[in-house]
Structure formats: structure tokens, C-alpha cells
Design a protein around this motif. Structure first.
Motif, PDB file in Angstrom:
ATOM      1  N   LEU A 155       0.859  -1.122   0.001  1.00 12.32           N
ATOM      2  CA  LEU A 155      -0.016  -0.136  -0.020  1.00 12.32           C
ATOM      3  C   LEU A 155       1.019   1.070  -0.010  1.00 12.32           C
ATOM      4  N   GLY A 156       2.101   1.248   0.731  1.00 14.38           N
ATOM      5  CA  GLY A 156       2.691   2.447   0.688  1.00 14.38           C
ATOM      6  C   GLY A 156       3.435   2.832  -0.635  1.00 14.38           C
ATOM      7  N   VAL A 157       3.667   1.651  -1.380  1.00 13.97           N
ATOM      8  CA  VAL A 157       4.112   1.851  -2.664  1.00 13.97           C
ATOM      9  C   VAL A 157       3.115   2.245  -3.647  1.00 13.97           C
ATOM     10  N   GLY A 158       1.999   1.679  -3.481  1.00 13.49           N
ATOM     11  CA  GLY A 158       0.779   2.192  -4.391  1.00 13.49           C
ATOM     12  C   GLY A 158       0.446   3.639  -4.168  1.00 13.49           C
ATOM     13  N   LEU A 159       0.697   4.093  -2.772  1.00 13.91           N
ATOM     14  CA  LEU A 159       0.369   5.302  -2.498  1.00 13.91           C
ATOM     15  C   LEU A 159       1.349   6.483  -3.020  1.00 13.91           C
ATOM     16  N   LYS A 160       2.594   5.854  -3.075  1.00 12.10           N
ATOM     17  CA  LYS A 160       3.520   6.559  -3.332  1.00 12.10           C
ATOM     18  C   LYS A 160       3.425   6.982  -4.856  1.00 12.10           C
ATOM     19  N   LYS A 161       3.094   5.757  -5.647  1.00  8.10           N
ATOM     20  CA  LYS A 161       2.941   6.126  -7.259  1.00  8.10           C
ATOM     21  C   LYS A 161       1.961   6.853  -7.622  1.00  8.10           C
ATOM     22  N   HIS A 162       0.811   6.617  -6.651  1.00  9.56           N
ATOM     23  CA  HIS A 162      -0.489   7.638  -7.115  1.00  9.56           C
ATOM     24  C   HIS A 162      -0.432   8.961  -6.759  1.00  9.56           C
ATOM     25  N   PHE A 163       0.048   9.138  -5.518  1.00 14.58           N
ATOM     26  CA  PHE A 163       0.179  10.623  -4.870  1.00 14.58           C
ATOM     27  C   PHE A 163       1.413  11.314  -4.780  1.00 14.58           C
ATOM     28  N   GLY A 164       2.385  10.638  -5.063  1.00 17.16           N
ATOM     29  CA  GLY A 164       3.641  11.134  -4.890  1.00 17.16           C
ATOM     30  C   GLY A 164       4.295  11.518  -3.585  1.00 17.16           C
ATOM     31  N   VAL A 165       3.653  10.614  -2.348  1.00 20.26           N
ATOM     32  CA  VAL A 165       3.839  10.891  -1.064  1.00 20.26           C
ATOM     33  C   VAL A 165       5.093   9.824  -0.647  1.00 20.26           C
ATOM     34  N   LYS A 166       5.746  10.283   0.143  1.00 19.03           N
ATOM     35  CA  LYS A 166       6.829   8.957   0.702  1.00 19.03           C
ATOM     36  C   LYS A 166       6.550   8.463   2.094  1.00 19.03           C
ATOM     37  N   PHE A 167       6.697   7.480   2.443  1.00 20.09           N
ATOM     38  CA  PHE A 167       6.571   6.743   3.942  1.00 20.09           C
ATOM     39  C   PHE A 167       8.019   6.182   4.173  1.00 20.09           C
ATOM     40  N   SER A 168       8.490   6.839   5.169  1.00 17.90           N
ATOM     41  CA  SER A 168       9.790   6.236   5.564  1.00 17.90           C
ATOM     42  C   SER A 168       9.609   5.008   6.617  1.00 17.90           C
ATOM     43  N   SER A 169      10.379   4.215   6.021  1.00 21.01           N
ATOM     44  CA  SER A 169      10.070   2.656   6.837  1.00 21.01           C
ATOM     45  C   SER A 169      10.853   2.857   8.336  1.00 21.01           C
ATOM     46  N   GLU A 170      11.624   4.094   8.606  1.00 16.48           N
ATOM     47  CA  GLU A 170      12.073   4.194   9.868  1.00 16.48           C
ATOM     48  C   GLU A 170      11.259   5.074  10.714  1.00 16.48           C
ATOM     49  N   SER A 171      10.204   5.718  10.235  1.00 21.35           N
ATOM     50  CA  SER A 171       9.325   6.532  11.053  1.00 21.35           C
ATOM     51  C   SER A 171       8.309   5.748  11.905  1.00 21.35           C
ATOM     52  N   SER A 172       8.322   6.487  12.855  1.00 21.66           N
ATOM     53  CA  SER A 172       7.313   5.798  13.936  1.00 21.66           C
ATOM     54  C   SER A 172       5.930   6.423  13.981  1.00 21.66           C
ATOM     55  N   ASP A 173       5.648   7.219  12.891  1.00 21.79           N
ATOM     56  CA  ASP A 173       4.523   7.864  12.614  1.00 21.79           C
ATOM     57  C   ASP A 173       3.828   7.183  11.711  1.00 21.79           C
ATOM     58  N   ASN A 174       4.511   6.279  10.995  1.00 26.31           N
ATOM     59  CA  ASN A 174       3.476   5.310   9.955  1.00 26.31           C
ATOM     60  C   ASN A 174       2.398   4.693  10.730  1.00 26.31           C
ATOM     61  N   LYS A 175       2.631   4.144  11.815  1.00 28.22           N
ATOM     62  CA  LYS A 175       1.439   3.279  12.163  1.00 28.22           C
ATOM     63  C   LYS A 175       0.082   4.520  12.527  1.00 28.22           C
ATOM     64  N   LYS A 176       0.531   5.742  12.843  1.00 27.51           N
ATOM     65  CA  LYS A 176      -0.395   6.648  12.959  1.00 27.51           C
ATOM     66  C   LYS A 176      -1.003   7.011  11.538  1.00 27.51           C
ATOM     67  N   HIS A 177      -0.173   7.162  10.322  1.00 33.05           N
ATOM     68  CA  HIS A 177      -0.736   7.448   9.199  1.00 33.05           C
ATOM     69  C   HIS A 177      -1.626   6.290   8.611  1.00 33.05           C
ATOM     70  N   PHE A 178      -1.342   5.098   8.877  1.00 31.44           N
ATOM     71  CA  PHE A 178      -1.762   3.883   8.238  1.00 31.44           C
ATOM     72  C   PHE A 178      -2.961   3.579   8.969  1.00 31.44           C
ATOM     73  N   ALA A 179      -3.484   4.110  10.106  1.00 34.72           N
ATOM     74  CA  ALA A 179      -4.337   3.856  10.942  1.00 34.72           C
ATOM     75  C   ALA A 179      -5.818   3.678  10.375  1.00 34.72           C
ATOM     76  N   SER A 180      -6.228   4.653   9.315  1.00 29.41           N
ATOM     77  CA  SER A 180      -7.568   4.582   8.606  1.00 29.41           C
ATOM     78  C   SER A 180      -7.376   5.440   7.356  1.00 29.41           C
ATOM     79  N   VAL A 181      -8.572   5.429   6.639  1.00 32.05           N
ATOM     80  CA  VAL A 181      -8.510   6.321   5.298  1.00 32.05           C
ATOM     81  C   VAL A 181      -8.520   7.789   5.781  1.00 32.05           C
ATOM     82  N   ASP A 182      -9.228   8.304   7.109  1.00 30.67           N
ATOM     83  CA  ASP A 182      -9.216   9.673   7.625  1.00 30.67           C
ATOM     84  C   ASP A 182      -7.767   9.790   7.707  1.00 30.67           C
ATOM     85  N   ALA A 183      -6.891   9.105   8.277  1.00 32.43           N
ATOM     86  CA  ALA A 183      -5.546   9.338   8.728  1.00 32.43           C
ATOM     87  C   ALA A 183      -4.682   9.613   7.668  1.00 32.43           C
ATOM     88  N   LEU A 184      -4.847   8.514   6.421  1.00 28.51           N
ATOM     89  CA  LEU A 184      -4.023   8.711   5.319  1.00 28.51           C
ATOM     90  C   LEU A 184      -4.347  10.015   4.388  1.00 28.51           C
TER      91      LEU A 184
END
Length: 85
Positions: free
Chosen positions: A47-76
Motif C-alpha cells: 500500500l505504501g508503494v501504491g500510495l507513493k506512485k499515485h499521490f507522490g508521497v513517501k513513507f519512511s520505513s524508519e518513521s514511528s509515525d507510519n502506524k498513525k498515518h496508516f490507521a485509517s482512510v481519514d489518517a491517510l
């Protein structure tokens, strides 16, 4: 923001090949992992790869915020909106 959420849902469905799910089946505030949509860690990577391709946003594998960002559609949607500036 509603259009962005619909796009996110479409990316989730197409990226993860969820054949029996429509955007209307995904509740914006429902968890994407565990009890909600039932995604797992492999899905998160895809999903991270798909979102990067579609929206041009990056998710760092080292970021502790990823869990928060991927919590729901609202959070994304909130994260993508902020990342786009």
C-alpha cells in the motif's frame, strides 16, 4: 477531502487486489489493520508503494509515525493532504 478519501480507497482496492470490496465498503474512520479492513504488514508495504506512485508521497520505513498515518482512510487523507502542501 471526500474526493481524496475516495481516491485513497480506490488505491487500496487496486493495489491490494481486493476484488470483493468497493470504496463504499470501506469506512473512513475504521482501522485498516486488525479488526477493521484486516490488512497485515505485507499489505502495508504494498500500500505504501501504491500510495507513493499515485499521490507522490513517501513513507519512511524508519518513521514511528507510519502506524498513525496508516490507521485509517481519514489518517491517510490527512497525511497526504499535509505532504502535498
Amino acid at each position: 477531502m471526500d474526493e481524496l478519501k475516495k481516491e485513497i480507497k480506490e488505491v487500496i482496492i487496486s493495489t491490494l487486489q481486493l476484488e470483493d470490496i468497493t470504496p463504499e465498503n470501506i469506512v473512513d474512520s475504521e482501522p485498516l489493520f486488525g479488526d477493521g479492513l484486516g490488512l497485515d504488514s505485507i499489505d502495508a508495504l504494498e500500500l505504501g508503494v501504491g500510495l507513493k506512485k499515485h499521490f507522490g508521497v513517501k513513507f519512511s520505513s524508519e518513521s514511528s509515525d507510519n502506524k498513525k498515518h496508516f490507521a485509517s482512510v481519514d489518517a491517510l487523507a490527512e497525511y497526504i493532504n499535509q505532504a502535498r502542501g
